[in-house]
Each structure stands twice: as structure tokens, then as C-alpha cells.
Design an enzyme around this catalytic site. Structure first.
Site, PDB file in Angstrom:
ATOM      1  N   GLU A 275       0.789  -1.432  -0.016  1.00  0.00           N
ATOM      2  CA  GLU A 275      -0.037   0.084   0.014  1.00  0.00           C
ATOM      3  C   GLU A 275       1.025   1.126  -0.012  1.00  0.00           C
ATOM      4  OE1 GLU A 275      -3.095  -0.187  -0.410  1.00  0.00           O
ATOM      5  OE2 GLU A 275      -3.059  -2.060  -0.385  1.00  0.00           O
ATOM      6  N   ASP A 356       3.797  -4.484  -5.614  1.00  0.00           N
ATOM      7  CA  ASP A 356       4.398  -5.637  -5.147  1.00  0.00           C
ATOM      8  C   ASP A 356       5.739  -5.608  -5.235  1.00  0.00           C
ATOM      9  OD1 ASP A 356       1.918  -6.755  -4.846  1.00  0.00           O
ATOM     10  OD2 ASP A 356       1.709  -8.031  -6.747  1.00  0.00           O
TER      11      ASP A 356
HETATM   12 ZN   LIG Z   1      -2.404  -2.313  -4.828  1.00  0.00          ZN
END
Ligand SMILES: [Zn+2]
Length: 416
Positions: A275, A356
Site C-alpha cells: 500500500e 508488489d
Molecule cells: Zn495495490
């Protein structure tokens, strides 16, 4: 039937058929064989359940889409739009109030028609798969709050747009653009503090191992973070999530209580690192800028079409008005919205991979990100093998197998 009517009909039919096709391919792509990386994570029974969940959802979606299309076509060709217009005009309230009432009534009808489907979805489908935690009382309260909020926030905005297009002549579209942009920013700004607490309880994360791990990671990547909040997501569903809201100094990270319950501290840090990655990579700002540009395009085109006679003829309207023009233009704009939507999804999928990778690199712990993704998929009964065409049309995130693959092979991700 004029050209505009044909374009809108074609767009409605095209959209319906395309989604049907994508859904069909998606269902055909189901395989009883569990993907290799999920062996030992997904039990055979639960994997079958996830496919059942997909089937039930897809069929329900078909029914709702067909019903909505049917009602719209009946209302349109039974001359419902001019009928309602005559009734509203008889009240003699002037262009702005008439517009608010005309659009308000149509939105209310739409809401009432979708209510049984929403109830069925929550209390039958989600309940059947063990997700639903919403009580009827919470459901009714949510609905009332939602309607009230829509009226409070929507009315001034709609009134302002109607007034600009009624009185500001050719400049209306860019006055509106500035107004709408400021309004959107304002709502985003007040949402975390004033709107979201109406629906959920947000409590600062208690001091402890989890909080220290998150704050240590945040300071490590120089991410200014005042606090991490826990949200009572379990009040409505057992599904789990984490998200980011607000901007500037007031940004906050929110973890569902359901998420905290299921994951290890390392997994939770990985999820939050993802996030924060969105923020660090400026995805949040980027999405905001794209949203503003799209609004500008839409308002510009609205300005061109709002008094175009053919638009009103298509819906059997003898009298022109700003409010009806806005409504009909929205239908004409749907195909553009569809294509910009696909572009936004593509950009979003790319950003998800970047987030990621950011998480994997900065935590130096890609394995925890992978186990977190696996657990999330199993818990939320995600479809592991969506059809690429379905992904192309609908997915804001890459399929989980692709994310796991890229996390395990960062060299490939760098070129993705
Ligand atoms: Zn995301």
C-alpha cells in the site's frame, strides 16, 4: 429512430454481449486441477467452493444485467422520459429545481429496482458462502445513511452543474470542470474523518509488536505515517482487505480486523508495504490526475451535445432541457467511458505489479508477500484462473498467479 438512438442502443447491446462473452470464457476457464503454487494452501473442498462462488456470482450478474437492460428499454420506448418530464414541468419549479427532481426521481427508481438484488446478494449469496456478517439492522442503517449522504453531497454538486450549463453559455464546461474538481478534492479530503466513520469504527492500532513492526518499516522507507488504524470490517463481511485514504498529512492506512486475524506480522507488513508502495510510486496522485482529465473530457463533450436536438429526439422529448440533456448524454458517453475504463484498468494492473515489487524489495521479504496473497485468495474465494479476456475487461489487479510468479521472479517483473 435517429442516429443517436441507434448509437446508444448499439452501445447497450454491445456492452451486454461483450460481458456475456467474457463471463462465458471465464467460466470455461475453470479447471478442477489446483494450480501448482496453491498445493497445500487450498483444500480441494474449498477450491471447489471458490469455483461454485464464481458460477453463482456470474449467473446472478447475468440476471441483474438482463433485468436492468429490459427495464431501461421498456421505460425508454414506452416514452417514460417525456412522461416524467411533463409531470415535473407541471410543478413549475424553474430549471434547476426541476432538474434536481427529474434526476432525483430517476435515481430513486433505479435504487428501488436494484434493492431486491442487493438484499439477495448480501443475505443469500454471500451468506451461503459464509461471508455475510451484515445484520438486517446494519443493512437498513447503511442504506439510510447512504441515501442521506447522496442527497447531502450530490444535490449541491448537481445543482451547480445544472446552473452552469443553464446560465454560463459556452464557458459552462470549464467552469464546471473547476467546480467538480474542487468538489471531488474536498470530498476526498473530508472522507476519512467525516464520511467513513459513519459506516465503520476506526481505532488506532494498539501498541504492540504489529504496530512497532509497521512503524519501523515506514520510517525505514521514509514514509511519514502518523498512525495505523484498524477497521471493524467484520461487522459486514468476513472478507478481508487493507487500504489507504486521504492525502498530504492526513493520509492514513487502514487494516480490516479480519485481515489482522488471519495474517502473521510479516505478512501484514508486506501488505502495508504494498500500500505504501502505491503512495511512494505516486500512483495515488496519478489516479487523481487521470480522474480530473477524464472529467474534463466528459464535461467538454457534454457542452457540445447538451443542446443537440437529435439527443432529445432519440428519447421522444419534445422540450429540451439541461437536466434531460445531461442524462441522455451520459448514455451516449457510455462507450467512451468503457474504453477509458479499460485503459485505467491496464494502468492499475501495471501499478499493482510495481507496488508488489516495491514491497518485495523494501521488506527484503518477497516470501511473506507471496504467502499473504495466497492466504487472501483462499480466504476471499478468489478465482485463480480467470480468462485473459475477462481480466482485460474487468480486473484492476493482475490475477494472483501472475503476481506470485512475478514476485518469485523479479527479473521478469522488471520488464513487465
Ligand atoms: Zn495495490
Amino acid at each position: 429512430m435517429n442516429g443517436i438512438a441507434l448509437i446508444i442502443l448499439g452501445a447497450l447491446a454491445g456492452n451486454f454481449i461483450l460481458n456475456l462473452l467474457a463471463d462465458g470464457l471465464n467460466l470455461k476457464n475453470i479447471s478442477s486441477e489446483l494450480p501448482k503454487s496453491f498445493r497445500g494452501v487450498y483444500e480441494a473442498d474449498r477450491y471447489r467452493k471458490s469455483q461454485q462462488y464464481l458460477k453463482v456470482h456470474t449467473q446472478f450478474g447475468w440476471f441483474v444485467a438482463a433485468f436492468n437492460l429490459f427495464v431501461l428499454l421498456v421505460f425508454w420506448f414506452a416514452k417514460g422520459f417525456p412522461l416524467l418530464d411533463r409531470w415535473v414541468r407541471a410543478l413549475e419549479l424553474g430549471p434547476i429545481f426541476s432538474g434536481l427532481i427529474y434526476i432525483g426521481i430517476l435515481l430513486l427508481l433505479k435504487g428501488l429496482l436494484s434493492l431486491p438484488f442487493s438484499i439477495y446478494h448480501t443475505f443469500v449469496i454471500e451468506a451461503r458462502f459464509g461471508f455475510n456478517k451484515t445484520t438486517p439492522a446494519t443493512y437498513i442503517l447503511d442504506m439510510l445513511k447512504g441515501v442521506l449522504l447522496a442527497i447531502l453531497l450530490g444535490t449541491p454538486l448537481l445543482a451547480a452543474i445544472l446552473a452552469f450549463f443553464e446560465y454560463a453559455g459556452p464557458h459552462a464546461w470549464w467552469y464546471c470542470w473547476i467546480g467538480v474538481t474542487l468538489y471531488m478534492l474536498m470530498v476526498q479530503f473530508i472522507a476519512p474523518a467525516w464520511i467513513m466513520p459513519l459506516f465503520n469504527k476506526f481505532t488506532p492500532l494498539e501498541d504492540g509488536e504489529l504496530k512497532s513492526a509497521i512503524l519501523a518499516y515506514a520510517s525505514n522507507i521514509q514514509f511519514p505515517l502518523e498512525n495505523v488504524y484498524q477497521m471493524d470490517g467484520s461487522r459486514r463481511s468476513t472478507k478481508s482487505n487493507a487500504f489507504f485514504t486521504g492525502f498530504g498529512k492526513h493520509k492514513r492506512i487502514v487494516l480490516f480486523d479480519t485481515l489482522i486475524k488471519q495474517h502473521t506480522i510479516r505478512e501484514l507488513v508486506a501488505i502495508l508495504a504494498h500500500e505504501m508502495g502505491h503512495y511512494k510510486k505516486k500512483h495515488v496522485r496519478q489516479a487523481l490526475v487521470w480522474g480530473i482529465l477524464q472529467t474534463g473530457l466528459m464535461l467538454f463533450l457534454l457542452g457540445q451535445f447538451i443542446s443537440y436536438r437529435g439527443l432529445f429526439d432519440a428519447f421522444y422529448m419534445s422540450q429540451q432541457s439541461v437536466y434531460a440533456g445531461m442524462l441522455f448524454f451520459a448514455m451516449l458517453y457510455a462507450p467512451i467511458d468503457f474504453f477509458t475504463g479499460i485503459l485505467m484498468q491496464m494502468r492499475s494492473r501495471k501499478n499493482e505489479i510495481a507496488a508488489d515489487q516495491f514491497a518485495a524489495k523494501t521488506t527484503k521479504d518477497p516470501a511473506s508477500m507471496v504467502t499473504a496473497l495466497k492466504k487472501l485468495s483462499v480466504h476471499n474465494l478468489s478465482n485463480l484462473t480467470p480468462h485473459p479476456f475477462y481480466v482485460f475487461l474487468n480486473y484492476s489487479h493482475p490475477p494472483v498467479l501472475q503476481r506470485i510468479h512475478l514476485l518469485s521472479n523479479p527479473a521478469i517483473a522488471a520488464n513487465a
